[in-house]
Design a protein around this motif. Structure first.
Motif, PDB file in Angstrom:
ATOM      1  N   TYR A   1       0.836  -1.187   0.000  1.00 21.88           N
ATOM      2  CA  TYR A   1       0.000   0.000   0.000  1.00 21.88           C
ATOM      3  C   TYR A   1       0.877   1.245   0.000  1.00 21.88           C
ATOM      4  O   TYR A   1       1.848   1.339   0.733  1.00 21.88           O
ATOM      5  N   GLY A   2       0.546   2.208  -0.843  1.00 17.84           N
ATOM      6  CA  GLY A   2       1.265   3.474  -0.901  1.00 17.84           C
ATOM      7  C   GLY A   2       2.336   3.536  -1.971  1.00 17.84           C
ATOM      8  O   GLY A   2       2.914   4.591  -2.187  1.00 17.84           O
ATOM      9  N   THR A   3       2.622   2.427  -2.657  1.00 18.14           N
ATOM     10  CA  THR A   3       3.607   2.490  -3.730  1.00 18.14           C
ATOM     11  C   THR A   3       2.988   3.181  -4.939  1.00 18.14           C
ATOM     12  O   THR A   3       1.787   3.118  -5.169  1.00 18.14           O
ATOM     13  N   PRO A  45     -11.544  -3.004   0.123  1.00 16.11           N
ATOM     14  CA  PRO A  45     -10.842  -3.030  -1.159  1.00 16.11           C
ATOM     15  C   PRO A  45      -9.325  -3.156  -1.046  1.00 16.11           C
ATOM     16  O   PRO A  45      -8.663  -3.453  -2.021  1.00 16.11           O
ATOM     17  N   LEU A  46      -8.776  -2.936   0.141  1.00 19.10           N
ATOM     18  CA  LEU A  46      -7.325  -3.045   0.319  1.00 19.10           C
ATOM     19  C   LEU A  46      -6.910  -4.394   0.894  1.00 19.10           C
ATOM     20  O   LEU A  46      -5.742  -4.616   1.196  1.00 19.10           O
ATOM     21  N   ASP A  47      -7.853  -5.305   1.026  1.00 15.68           N
ATOM     22  CA  ASP A  47      -7.588  -6.625   1.589  1.00 15.68           C
ATOM     23  C   ASP A  47      -6.441  -7.312   0.864  1.00 15.68           C
ATOM     24  O   ASP A  47      -6.404  -7.367  -0.356  1.00 15.68           O
ATOM     25  N   GLY A  98      -6.222  -0.446  14.881  1.00 14.80           N
ATOM     26  CA  GLY A  98      -6.754  -0.114  13.570  1.00 14.80           C
ATOM     27  C   GLY A  98      -6.218   1.198  13.040  1.00 14.80           C
ATOM     28  O   GLY A  98      -5.543   1.942  13.739  1.00 14.80           O
ATOM     29  N   ALA A  99      -6.553   1.462  11.785  1.00 14.23           N
ATOM     30  CA  ALA A  99      -6.125   2.697  11.139  1.00 14.23           C
ATOM     31  C   ALA A  99      -7.128   3.061  10.059  1.00 14.23           C
ATOM     32  O   ALA A  99      -7.765   2.188   9.469  1.00 14.23           O
ATOM     33  N   LEU A 100      -7.283   4.333   9.816  1.00  7.64           N
ATOM     34  CA  LEU A 100      -8.113   4.817   8.715  1.00  7.64           C
ATOM     35  C   LEU A 100      -7.173   5.256   7.602  1.00  7.64           C
ATOM     36  O   LEU A 100      -6.290   6.076   7.824  1.00  7.64           O
ATOM     37  N   LEU A 101      -7.343   4.700   6.426  1.00  6.35           N
ATOM     38  CA  LEU A 101      -6.459   4.983   5.313  1.00  6.35           C
ATOM     39  C   LEU A 101      -7.215   5.698   4.195  1.00  6.35           C
ATOM     40  O   LEU A 101      -8.360   5.368   3.911  1.00  6.35           O
ATOM     41  N   ILE A 102      -6.561   6.657   3.557  1.00  5.86           N
ATOM     42  CA  ILE A 102      -7.123   7.337   2.402  1.00  5.86           C
ATOM     43  C   ILE A 102      -6.739   6.521   1.169  1.00  5.86           C
ATOM     44  O   ILE A 102      -5.599   6.123   1.006  1.00  5.86           O
ATOM     45  N   GLY A 137     -11.739   3.729  -2.415  1.00  3.55           N
ATOM     46  CA  GLY A 137     -12.772   3.894  -1.402  1.00  3.55           C
ATOM     47  C   GLY A 137     -14.182   3.727  -1.920  1.00  3.55           C
ATOM     48  O   GLY A 137     -14.468   3.900  -3.105  1.00  3.55           O
ATOM     49  N   MET A 138     -15.068   3.432  -1.018  1.00  2.00           N
ATOM     50  CA  MET A 138     -16.469   3.208  -1.336  1.00  2.00           C
ATOM     51  C   MET A 138     -17.144   4.460  -1.897  1.00  2.00           C
ATOM     52  O   MET A 138     -18.087   4.381  -2.671  1.00  2.00           O
ATOM     53  N   HIS A 139     -16.628   5.631  -1.527  1.00  2.80           N
ATOM     54  CA  HIS A 139     -17.241   6.895  -1.926  1.00  2.80           C
ATOM     55  C   HIS A 139     -16.378   7.681  -2.895  1.00  2.80           C
ATOM     56  O   HIS A 139     -16.430   8.910  -2.931  1.00  2.80           O
ATOM     57  N   GLY A 140     -15.536   7.006  -3.666  1.00  2.00           N
ATOM     58  CA  GLY A 140     -14.720   7.656  -4.682  1.00  2.00           C
ATOM     59  C   GLY A 140     -13.318   8.003  -4.191  1.00  2.00           C
ATOM     60  O   GLY A 140     -12.955   7.688  -3.066  1.00  2.00           O
ATOM     61  N   PRO A 141     -12.527   8.649  -5.037  1.00  2.00           N
ATOM     62  CA  PRO A 141     -11.141   8.999  -4.690  1.00  2.00           C
ATOM     63  C   PRO A 141     -11.072   9.813  -3.406  1.00  2.00           C
ATOM     64  O   PRO A 141     -11.941  10.641  -3.124  1.00  2.00           O
ATOM     65  N   ALA A 142     -10.024   9.589  -2.640  1.00  2.00           N
ATOM     66  CA  ALA A 142      -9.726  10.289  -1.395  1.00  2.00           C
ATOM     67  C   ALA A 142     -10.739   9.982  -0.306  1.00  2.00           C
ATOM     68  O   ALA A 142     -10.870  10.732   0.660  1.00  2.00           O
ATOM     69  N   SER A 143     -11.469   8.891  -0.416  1.00  2.00           N
ATOM     70  CA  SER A 143     -12.367   8.492   0.669  1.00  2.00           C
ATOM     71  C   SER A 143     -11.708   7.374   1.458  1.00  2.00           C
ATOM     72  O   SER A 143     -10.712   6.824   1.044  1.00  2.00           O
TER      73      SER A 143
END
Length: 73
Positions: A11-13, A36-38, A56-60, A64-70
């Motif tokens: 993640y993040g590359t 989606p990041l599973d 846990g962590a919240l990732l941008i 995302g379920m609600h589009g980019p940057a969600s």
């Protein structure tokens, strides 16, 4: 398909990173589970053991379920 193709994505590359599935030696990674990041890996080298175990962590993400940057839910 070769062995590198079977490794999880980190993640993040960047999309043009030549090694998006190759962990950096000496870094610590955790598995992302659910949504989606599973199956991807997250580099947590900069976090203390206490921060890593906080639950846990919240990732941008663009996934995302609600589009980019969600947040991926």
């Amino acid at each position: 398909m070769n062995d590198i193709d079977l490794r999880p994505w980190i993640y993040g590359t960047d999309h043009d990173d030549p090694g998006p599935r190759t962990p950096t030696p000496g870094h610590v990674y955790v598995d992302l589970v659910g949504g989606p990041l599973d199956g991807q890996l997250l580099d947590v080298t900069a976090y203390t053991p206490e921060e890593r175990s906080s639950g846990g962590a919240l990732l941008i993400s663009n996934c995302g379920m609600h589009g980019p940057a969600s947040r991926p839910v």
